[in-house]
Every structure is written in C-alpha cells, then in structure tokens.
Design a protein around this motif. Structure first.
Motif, PDB file in Angstrom:
ATOM      1  N   THR A  32      -2.258  -0.746 -10.275  1.00 24.35           N
ATOM      2  CA  THR A  32      -2.888  -0.167  -9.101  1.00 24.35           C
ATOM      3  C   THR A  32      -4.372  -0.508  -9.096  1.00 24.35           C
ATOM      4  O   THR A  32      -4.997  -0.636 -10.162  1.00 24.35           O
ATOM      5  CB  THR A  32      -2.706   1.366  -9.078  1.00 24.35           C
ATOM      6  N   GLN A  63      -1.218   8.142  -0.274  1.00 25.15           N
ATOM      7  CA  GLN A  63      -1.211   9.009  -1.447  1.00 25.15           C
ATOM      8  C   GLN A  63      -0.719  10.420  -1.139  1.00 25.15           C
ATOM      9  O   GLN A  63      -0.307  11.137  -2.049  1.00 25.15           O
ATOM     10  CB  GLN A  63      -2.610   9.054  -2.061  1.00 25.15           C
ATOM     11  N   GLU A 111      -3.490   3.793  -1.553  1.00 22.25           N
ATOM     12  CA  GLU A 111      -3.657   2.996  -2.767  1.00 22.25           C
ATOM     13  C   GLU A 111      -2.951   1.658  -2.619  1.00 22.25           C
ATOM     14  O   GLU A 111      -1.967   1.535  -1.882  1.00 22.25           O
ATOM     15  CB  GLU A 111      -3.115   3.738  -3.987  1.00 22.25           C
ATOM     16  N   TYR A 169       0.848  -1.190   0.000  1.00 20.16           N
ATOM     17  CA  TYR A 169       0.000   0.000   0.000  1.00 20.16           C
ATOM     18  C   TYR A 169       0.888   1.245   0.000  1.00 20.16           C
ATOM     19  O   TYR A 169       2.063   1.194   0.378  1.00 20.16           O
ATOM     20  CB  TYR A 169      -0.903   0.018   1.233  1.00 20.16           C
ATOM     21  N   CYS A 174      -9.603   2.076   1.778  1.00 18.46           N
ATOM     22  CA  CYS A 174      -8.418   2.746   1.243  1.00 18.46           C
ATOM     23  C   CYS A 174      -8.770   4.114   0.659  1.00 18.46           C
ATOM     24  O   CYS A 174      -8.033   5.090   0.832  1.00 18.46           O
ATOM     25  CB  CYS A 174      -7.749   1.867   0.184  1.00 18.46           C
ATOM     26  N   GLN A 210     -11.097  -1.698  -0.771  1.00 14.84           N
ATOM     27  CA  GLN A 210     -11.023  -0.535  -1.647  1.00 14.84           C
ATOM     28  C   GLN A 210     -11.732   0.674  -1.037  1.00 14.84           C
ATOM     29  O   GLN A 210     -11.214   1.795  -1.081  1.00 14.84           O
ATOM     30  CB  GLN A 210     -11.631  -0.873  -3.016  1.00 14.84           C
TER      31      GLN A 210
END
Length: 258
Positions: free
Chosen positions: A230, A148, A189, A145, A183, A180
């Motif tokens: 990704t 970001q 990500e 992971y 995240c 998802q």
C-alpha cells in the motif's frame, strides 16, 4: 463432485451482462467484447463467459510472443467468467466450464490462443487454469484504489470523475493517476498486487509457438505468491496483508463500459 456435461452457446448480450452485474465481483464490461457465451447443463443457464480483448489488444499478444508478428485476431481473452454462487465452491465445475469453452473455441473460431488473467488482488492465483493445463506466463503488478470507509474497490478505469476532481485539486489540466495528497483528502488508499497471466493453445500452430517460449506448465503461482503493498507516501510503499473489498458497494465504479 463433477457436474453433468456442459454445453456452451452464444446468448444475448443483455442476458449475460445482467448475470455478471448480479453475481460477479467486478461489474465493468470492457468495450472490446466479441462473444457472450452461456454455460448450460441441459437447458439450465449456470454461468456466462465474456470473451474479447483488454485495453491493449495488439500489445498483449506481442508481449506474450515478441518474436512473432501475431495479430489481435490470433487470440481471445476471457474478460469475465461468472458462475451461479452455489457453483463457485465446486472445485470441478470451473475446469469443466473451461474445457467446454476450449472445445467451443476450437470449433467456432480460428484463434491460436485463449488468454486470461487471474486477479491476484482478489486473492486468485489461477488454480483452475492449472487444472486445465494452461501455460503460466508470469505476472505483472497492477494497482487499484480502495475507499477506506466503505472498502469499495475502485478500478483505475472507473476513476474518471475522481481524476477530474484530482486535477482541480492540484490546479492542473489532467491527471492519469490519483495523487497521494488527493487520496489522503478523499480517504482512499492505493494498493498494488499481482496479476497472473495464462494462455492455452487452441491449435497445433499455437501449441508449437508455446513450446518455443519460456512459458511453463509447471511452477504455477501459489498463495505464497500473493503479495501486496500500500502507498504510504509519494512513490513509497510498504508490504501489507491482503485487504478485503466490499463487493456490495458501487458508488465510484461504473457498472458497464459501453
């Protein structure tokens, strides 16, 4: 330019971990460590190598040699190999250090193999292992992971608190992977990339077993084999260019796993 002759010897665990935590891009030390080795030129410590096993010691060697009942004692894995920064650009030093390590293992252990991984997610194909004539054993896909905002790489083994938060987020008892939706909520990500496997036989018996496999001392991976993807939705990914990680940030990552 080649470095003067190198020697390998055991050093205190705390001394090795201190150097790894200071210079290596990954701060995690696995639980199953057996040796902490210093790389010396005369009396100067130039780097350290941590040897042991990963999270599935027996499964690793059995997958490499499925037709033989090999045991954990038959191999050691390089967990960390860390040099002083000025030596990372020396194309000869890494192969010199590995050659010295192989000699040390052949003298001080009964292992059949030295096993290692080149971290493709970090852009490493394992050219140094090619230089020392390791066998290439193929690759597998792995996931990490990335925050970001800070670009910190978060290894799944360092995501325990995030997994607990994800479980509360989804109102379930336990989570093994970050979802998802969670995240997206956290600004994290998920990235997939390759890990390249290499072995080096340390004995005649190990060399004979290696010759009986499909593993090769040719067709080594190259930069073109560094492919990444990704996650864009649940179980959906798209290819993208390699992303950089901020190695100076350690908000999520555990420094040492004891």
């Amino acid at each position: 330019m080649k470095h003067p002759s190198l020697t390998i010897k055991e050093i205190p665990k705390n001394e090795a971990i201190q150097l790894i935590r200071y210079y290596h891009y990954s701060k995690i030390i696995l639980k199953l460590c057996k040796y902490f080795l210093g790389i010396f030129s005369e009396k100067k410590l130039l780097g350290v190598i941590e040897l042991g096993w990963g999270t599935q010691p027996l499964q690793t060697i059995r997958k490499l040699f499925p037709d033989n009942q090999l045991q954990t004692k038959d191999y050691l894995e390089i967990g960390k190999m860390c040099f002083l920064p000025e030596l990372n650009r020396n194309q000869y030093f890494g192969s010199q250090a590995l050659s010295a390590l192989i000699q040390w293992l052949s003298t001080h252990t009964d292992c059949l193999f030295l096993y290692t991984l080149a971290d493709g997610i970090e852009g490493k194909c394992g050219y140094v292992y090619k230089a020392v004539n390791f066998y290439y054993c193929g690759y597998f896909k792995t996931s990490v992971y990335r925050d970001q905002q800070t670009h910190e790489k978060i290894h799944p083994r360092s995501a325990r608190l995030l997994l607990e938060e994800n479980a509360r987020f989804d109102n379930v008892e336990k989570k093994h992977w970050l979802t998802q939706d969670f995240c997206a909520y956290k600004g994290i990500e998920k990235i997939n990339g390759p890990m390249f496997r290499y072995i080096y036989p340390l004995t005649k018996a190990g060399n004979q077993l290696s010759h009986m496999t499909v593993y090769q001392r040719r067709n080594y991976p190259k930069d073109k084999d560094l492919r990444f993807e990704t996650r864009i939705a649940h179980r959906k990914y798209k290819e993208f260019s390699q992303q950089m990680f901020n190695k100076d940030v350690s908000f999520y990552n555990t420094q040492v796993v004891d």
